[in-house]
Write an enzyme that holds these catalytic residues in place. Structure first.
Site, PDB file in Angstrom:
ATOM      1  N   HIS A 156      14.284   2.081  13.141  1.00  0.00           N
ATOM      2  CA  HIS A 156      15.804   1.346  13.661  1.00  0.00           C
ATOM      3  C   HIS A 156      16.307   2.073  15.074  1.00  0.00           C
ATOM      4  O   HIS A 156      17.429   2.154  15.501  1.00  0.00           O
ATOM      5  CB  HIS A 156      16.975   1.742  12.516  1.00  0.00           C
ATOM      6  CG  HIS A 156      16.517   1.517  11.224  1.00  0.00           C
ATOM      7  ND1 HIS A 156      16.656   0.287  10.555  1.00  0.00           N
ATOM      8  CD2 HIS A 156      16.022   2.567  10.202  1.00  0.00           C
ATOM      9  CE1 HIS A 156      16.202   0.785   9.361  1.00  0.00           C
ATOM     10  NE2 HIS A 156      15.814   1.753   9.035  1.00  0.00           N
ATOM     11  N   SER A 277      15.050  -3.325  43.809  1.00  0.00           N
ATOM     12  CA  SER A 277      15.737  -4.201  43.835  1.00  0.00           C
ATOM     13  C   SER A 277      16.290  -4.795  45.365  1.00  0.00           C
ATOM     14  O   SER A 277      16.327  -3.813  46.070  1.00  0.00           O
ATOM     15  CB  SER A 277      16.999  -3.679  43.454  1.00  0.00           C
ATOM     16  OG  SER A 277      18.293  -4.457  43.646  1.00  0.00           O
TER      17      SER A 277
END
Ligand code: ARG
Length: 470
Positions: A156, A277
Site C-alpha cells: 500500500h 526545467s
C-alpha cells in the site's frame, strides 16, 4: 469532371483513393524481408522446374541488386505502386525486364505479406529478448553491488518490512524473465511459413514449401492455406507480451520516479538521463522514466487496436488487415527503446544506502518481528500482534522507534520480552533471518543471484541458436 464534393479534397478523387489505399508509407519497412522471401520463392520455383533455372537465377540476382540499391538508399518508393510488394517488383522489372513477371508465379500478396511479417516479427522477438536480457544483466549488477543495503519494503506504499535492495531488484529480474519466456514461446508460432498458401486455397503449381521454409530457416509451414493468410495471432501475441513488458517497465519507472523525489531520495539518476526545467533552476526530473510510463499506454492501444481490427473479419484476407502493421512497428520500437533507456538508468543510478536504511528504521518495519518474537515464546500470534500493536501506538505517541525502548518498557507490555529482543529487532537480523526459499535473507539473495545468472546464461544460448535463423 469536377465532383460536387470535390472542394473538400486537395487531390483528385482517384489519387486521393490511391493515397488512402496505399501502405507503402509504412510497409516500406518490410523491404529487406520482402526481398529475402522473394529470393527463397524464386529459388524454389527454379529448383522445382516451375520456371527455368536460368530465369530463377536472373530473378535472384536481380533481387540481390535491388537489395544493394536499397542499402545504398537509392530506392524511392512510389504511392502509385501501393505497397512494398509491388514497389520491389517494379524495381526488379527495371533491373531484369519482363522475366521479373515470373516471380509472382504460385504466389499472392496475401501469403507474401504474411511471410514478410513473420520474418519481421521473428527479428523483433530476437531483439526483444536481447534487450530484456541486457536489462536483467543491469539489474543483476546492481543487485550484486547493492548487497547489504537495507530498504523498507512496501505494501500500500506504506512501509511494511525491511528488505535488501537487492531483493527488490531481483523481483524485477524475475518479471523480465517471464517476458523473455513469453517471447521464446512466441518464437514457435512466429517462425513458421505461410508462403505457398497462395491467395487462399493453395496453388496448382508443384511448389515445394518445405524447401522455402528451410531456405528461410523457418521451423515449419502452416498446414492450412486459409489459416496461413488470415492468421495474425503472432502479431497479437507479440503486442500482448509487449504490453505486459511495458507494464513491468512502467512499474519500475514509477518506483524510479518515487525514489528520486526529494521526499524519498533513495537513488539519484545520472545527469545524462534526467532533465532540468526551463524555469525552475533546482529541478532534476526523471523525464525518461515518465516517458516510458507514458508510452505504455500507446503499446496497450496497439494491442486493443489490432484485436478490434481482427474480431469481425471473415476468412480469409481482408484489406482491414493492412492495419496490422503501424501499431506493431510502433510497439516494437517502443519496447526496444524503453528497454534500452531503462537499462541505462538502472546501470548508472547512484544509490543512497543511508537514506534507505533510515527510512526502514523509521517505519516500524521490525514490528512483525516483535510479534514473531513473542509467538516463538509461546504467545498465540493473534495476541502477540495485539501486544506489539499497543507498543507501536506507545512509540508513535512518544515519537520513538521500537529499538529506542528500554527493556522495562517492553516488559510493561509483556513479561515474555527478554534482553535478546534488542538483537531480534535489529534491522540486519530482521532481514537476514528471512532465508525461507524466495525470502529476502542473504542466503536467499545468494541463491537468487545464481538463479538469475542462470537465466542470463540460458537466454544467451537460446539467442545464439536463434540468430542462425536470421
Ligand atoms: N498491402 C497489403 C497489406 O499490407 C498487402 C496484401 C494485399 N493483398 C490484397 N489482396 N490486397 O495487407
Amino acid at each position: 469532371m469536377k465532383k460536387l464534393w470535390g472542394g473538400r479534397f486537395a487531390a483528385s478523387a482517384d489519387s486521393f483513393a490511391e493515397e488512402f489505399g496505399a501502405s507503402i508509407h509504412f510497409d516500406k519497412r518490410l523491404a529487406p524481408f520482402d526481398i529475402q522471401g522473394s529470393i527463397a520463392h524464386a529459388t524454389m520455383l527454379g529448383s522445382t522446374g516451375i520456371i527455368s533455372a536460368a530465369e530463377a537465377q536472373q530473378i535472384v540476382s536481380g533481387l540481390a541488386r535491388v537489395r544493394e540499391r536499397l542499402e545504398r538508399s537509392e530506392i524511392e518508393f512510389r504511392v502509385s505502386d501501393e505497397d512494398i510488394h509491388m514497389n520491389i517488383e517494379r524495381y526488379l522489372t527495371e533491373e531484369i525486364g519482363p522475366v521479373a513477371g515470373k516471380l509472382h508465379t504460385a504466389r499472392s500478396r496475401n501469403d507474401q505479406v504474411a511471410t514478410d511479417f513473420h520474418l519481421f516479427m521473428r527479428n523483433a522477438v530476437i531483439e526483444s529478448v536481447e534487450a530484456l536480457r541486457e536489462l536483467q544483466q543491469g539489474l543483476l549488477e546492481q543487485a550484486e553491488k547493492g548487497r547489504g543495503v537495507i530498504m523498507p519494503g512496501y505494501t500500500h506504499l506504506q512501509r511494511a518490512q525491511p528488505v535488501y535492495f537487492s531483493h527488490h531488484l531481483l523481483a524485477y529480474a524475475q518479471m523480465f524473465e517471464r517476458d523473455i519466456n513469453r517471447a521464446q514461446d512466441l518464437w514457435r508460432r512466429t517462425n513458421i511459413l505461410p508462403l505457398g498458401a497462395g491467395a487462399i486455397a493453395g496453388t496448382t503449381f508443384p511448389i515445394d514449401r518445405d524447401q522455402v521454409a528451410s531456405l528461410l530457416h523457418f521451423d515449419g509451414v502452416y498446414e492450412n492455406s486459409m489459416d496461413a493468410v488470415s492468421d495474425r495471432d503472432f502479431v497479437l501475441e507479440y503486442l500482448s507480451l509487449a504490453s505486459i513488458c511495458m507494464m513491468h517497465l512502467s512499474r519500475l519507472c514509477e518506483e524510479i520516479i518515487i525514489w528520486t523525489t526529494g521526499e524519498f531520495g533513495y537513488i539519484e539518476l545520472d545527469d545524462s538521463l534526467s532533465t532540468g526545467s526551463s524555469m525552475m533552476p533546482q529541478k532534476k526530473n526523471a523525464d525518461f522514466a515518465e516517458l516510458v510510463r507514458g508510452k505504455t499506454g500507446r503499446v496497450y492501444g496497439s494491442l486493443m487496436g489490432l484485436l478490434t481490427t481482427m474480431k469481425g473479419l471473415p476468412l480469409t484476407y481482408n484489406k482491414d488487415m493492412q492495419e496490422d502493421k503501424e501499431g506493431a512497428f510502433d510497439a516494437v520500437d517502443t519496447v526496444l527503446g524503453s528497454l534500452t533507456v531503462v537499462t541505462a538508468m538502472v546501470r548508472t543510478w547512484r544509490v543512497r544506502p543511508d537514506v534507505m536504511r533510515s527510512s526502514a528504521e523509521g517505519g516500524f518495519t521490525n514490528a512483525t518481528d516483535a510479534a514473531d518474537y513473542l509467538a516463538k515464546k509461546g504467545l498465540p500470534f493473534r495476541d502477540a500482534h495485539e501486544v506489539v500493536g499497543k507498543l507501536v501506538r506507545y512509540c508513535v505517541e512518544g515519537k520513538r522507534a521500537l529499538l529506542d525502548l528500554s527493556l522495562d518498557e517492553f516488559k510493561g507490555y509483556s513479561p515474555l520480552f527478554e534482553p535478546d529482543v534488542f538483537t531480534a529487532l535489529k534491522l540486519e537480523n530482521v532481514v537476514d533471518r528471512r532465508n525461507s526459499r524466495g525470502g529476502t535473507g542473504s542466503n536467499s539473495i545468494t541463491r537468487q543471484i545464481d538463479i538469475v545468472r542462470g537465466f542470463v546464461k540460458a537466454s544467451g544460448g537460446w539467442l545464439s541458436e536463434r540468430r542462425k535463423s536470421l
